[in-house]
Design a protein around this motif. Sequence first.
Motif, mmCIF file in Angstrom:
data_model
loop_
_atom_site.group_PDB
_atom_site.id
_atom_site.type_symbol
_atom_site.label_atom_id
_atom_site.label_comp_id
_atom_site.label_asym_id
_atom_site.label_seq_id
_atom_site.Cartn_x
_atom_site.Cartn_y
_atom_site.Cartn_z
ATOM 1 N N THR A 67 -5.039 85.867 115.669
ATOM 2 C CA THR A 67 -4.050 86.903 115.907
ATOM 3 C C THR A 67 -2.733 86.276 116.315
ATOM 4 O O THR A 67 -2.695 85.191 116.900
ATOM 5 C CB THR A 67 -4.508 87.861 117.023
ATOM 6 N N GLU A 68 -1.694 86.994 115.991
ATOM 7 C CA GLU A 68 -0.363 86.522 116.389
ATOM 8 C C GLU A 68 -0.160 86.853 117.858
ATOM 9 O O GLU A 68 -0.694 87.847 118.353
ATOM 10 C CB GLU A 68 0.699 87.252 115.572
ATOM 11 N N PRO A 69 0.623 86.051 118.553
ATOM 12 C CA PRO A 69 0.921 86.412 119.937
ATOM 13 C C PRO A 69 1.797 87.674 119.969
ATOM 14 O O PRO A 69 2.540 87.947 119.025
ATOM 15 C CB PRO A 69 1.662 85.193 120.481
ATOM 16 N N LEU A 70 1.661 88.433 121.019
ATOM 17 C CA LEU A 70 2.452 89.648 121.147
ATOM 18 C C LEU A 70 3.924 89.307 121.350
ATOM 19 O O LEU A 70 4.260 88.335 122.031
ATOM 20 C CB LEU A 70 1.954 90.483 122.322
ATOM 21 N N PRO A 71 4.820 90.126 120.770
ATOM 22 C CA PRO A 71 6.244 89.869 120.970
ATOM 23 C C PRO A 71 6.651 90.246 122.394
ATOM 24 O O PRO A 71 5.945 90.995 123.078
ATOM 25 C CB PRO A 71 6.915 90.791 119.945
ATOM 26 N N PRO A 72 7.792 89.741 122.853
ATOM 27 C CA PRO A 72 8.279 90.155 124.179
ATOM 28 C C PRO A 72 8.476 91.670 124.217
ATOM 29 O O PRO A 72 8.699 92.308 123.185
ATOM 30 C CB PRO A 72 9.610 89.415 124.332
ATOM 31 N N ASP A 74 10.905 93.613 125.131
ATOM 32 C CA ASP A 74 12.165 94.146 124.618
ATOM 33 C C ASP A 74 12.241 94.086 123.095
ATOM 34 O O ASP A 74 13.062 94.783 122.496
ATOM 35 C CB ASP A 74 13.349 93.392 125.225
ATOM 36 N N GLU A 75 11.411 93.265 122.449
ATOM 37 C CA GLU A 75 11.442 93.127 120.993
ATOM 38 C C GLU A 75 10.215 93.758 120.331
ATOM 39 O O GLU A 75 9.950 93.522 119.155
ATOM 40 C CB GLU A 75 11.508 91.641 120.632
ATOM 41 N N SER A 76 9.479 94.561 121.060
ATOM 42 C CA SER A 76 8.214 95.067 120.545
ATOM 43 C C SER A 76 8.318 96.410 119.826
ATOM 44 O O SER A 76 7.333 96.875 119.256
ATOM 45 C CB SER A 76 7.217 95.206 121.692
ATOM 46 N N ASP A 77 9.497 97.028 119.817
ATOM 47 C CA ASP A 77 9.623 98.353 119.203
ATOM 48 C C ASP A 77 9.313 98.331 117.715
ATOM 49 O O ASP A 77 8.626 99.222 117.204
ATOM 50 C CB ASP A 77 11.021 98.923 119.428
ATOM 51 N N ALA A 78 9.783 97.319 117.001
ATOM 52 C CA ALA A 78 9.569 97.272 115.547
ATOM 53 C C ALA A 78 8.082 97.129 115.214
ATOM 54 O O ALA A 78 7.572 97.842 114.337
ATOM 55 C CB ALA A 78 10.362 96.113 114.944
ATOM 56 N N SER A 79 7.384 96.242 115.902
ATOM 57 C CA SER A 79 5.963 96.063 115.609
ATOM 58 C C SER A 79 5.150 97.298 116.018
ATOM 59 O O SER A 79 4.182 97.666 115.352
ATOM 60 C CB SER A 79 5.423 94.808 116.296
ATOM 61 N N MET A 80 5.552 97.963 117.091
ATOM 62 C CA MET A 80 4.854 99.179 117.512
ATOM 63 C C MET A 80 5.086 100.305 116.508
ATOM 64 O O MET A 80 4.159 101.041 116.174
ATOM 65 C CB MET A 80 5.324 99.590 118.905
ATOM 66 N N GLN A 81 6.314 100.437 116.002
ATOM 67 C CA GLN A 81 6.602 101.457 114.991
ATOM 68 C C GLN A 81 5.807 101.189 113.725
ATOM 69 O O GLN A 81 5.296 102.108 113.086
ATOM 70 C CB GLN A 81 8.095 101.492 114.679
ATOM 71 N N GLU A 82 5.685 99.925 113.370
ATOM 72 C CA GLU A 82 4.915 99.565 112.174
ATOM 73 C C GLU A 82 3.432 99.912 112.359
ATOM 74 O O GLU A 82 2.811 100.500 111.473
ATOM 75 C CB GLU A 82 5.083 98.075 111.899
ATOM 76 N N ALA A 83 2.881 99.583 113.505
ATOM 77 C CA ALA A 83 1.473 99.870 113.755
ATOM 78 C C ALA A 83 1.218 101.377 113.808
ATOM 79 O O ALA A 83 0.242 101.867 113.233
ATOM 80 C CB ALA A 83 1.035 99.215 115.064
ATOM 81 N N LEU A 84 2.074 102.121 114.487
ATOM 82 C CA LEU A 84 1.907 103.567 114.551
ATOM 83 C C LEU A 84 2.160 104.216 113.202
ATOM 84 O O LEU A 84 1.536 105.226 112.865
ATOM 85 C CB LEU A 84 2.846 104.163 115.606
ATOM 86 N N GLY A 85 3.058 103.643 112.406
ATOM 87 C CA GLY A 85 3.331 104.164 111.068
ATOM 88 C C GLY A 85 2.127 104.041 110.156
ATOM 89 O O GLY A 85 1.868 104.918 109.336
ATOM 90 N N THR A 86 1.362 102.960 110.287
ATOM 91 C CA THR A 86 0.159 102.824 109.463
ATOM 92 C C THR A 86 -0.926 103.805 109.907
ATOM 93 O O THR A 86 -1.717 104.264 109.102
ATOM 94 C CB THR A 86 -0.399 101.387 109.524
#
Length: 130
Positions: A67-72, A74-86
């Motif tokens: 697994t990739e390490p979690l982003p900081p 403050d920079e996690s909004d894009a990855s969270m939107q991507e995960a929730l979008g799927t």
Amino acid sequence: MSRSTVMLLTCLVAALGAAGWYLLRPEPAAPEEVLAPPAETAGGLSEAQAQAQIEYPLPEPAAEVATEPLPPLDESDASMQEALGTLFGKAPLESFLIPERIIRRIVVTVISLDGEPVPLRLRPLRHTPG
């Protein structure tokens, strides 16, 4: 009738009522038999446990997935939107969710579950008009 006679009759009726209740009440149920604990086998297991066999063993765990390490944060909004979008789809996500600081807003909501209501400006969901 005098007052003392009324008191005496009242006490007599109460005593007869209590005696009748005591004598005519149903018998209490007999206590249930206490079952002896199951006999143990040589391995320290009961007979039922010793007879139980695993019919469908669990599969061996798969190799660990890299697994990739979690982003900081403050920079996690894009990855969270991507995960929730799927999970939910892009259209419902855009119509209901505030895209900035998603994780912080969700944490504030969970923390406040047992306390005061979350102010509208801190909620992760858009305010529904009406």
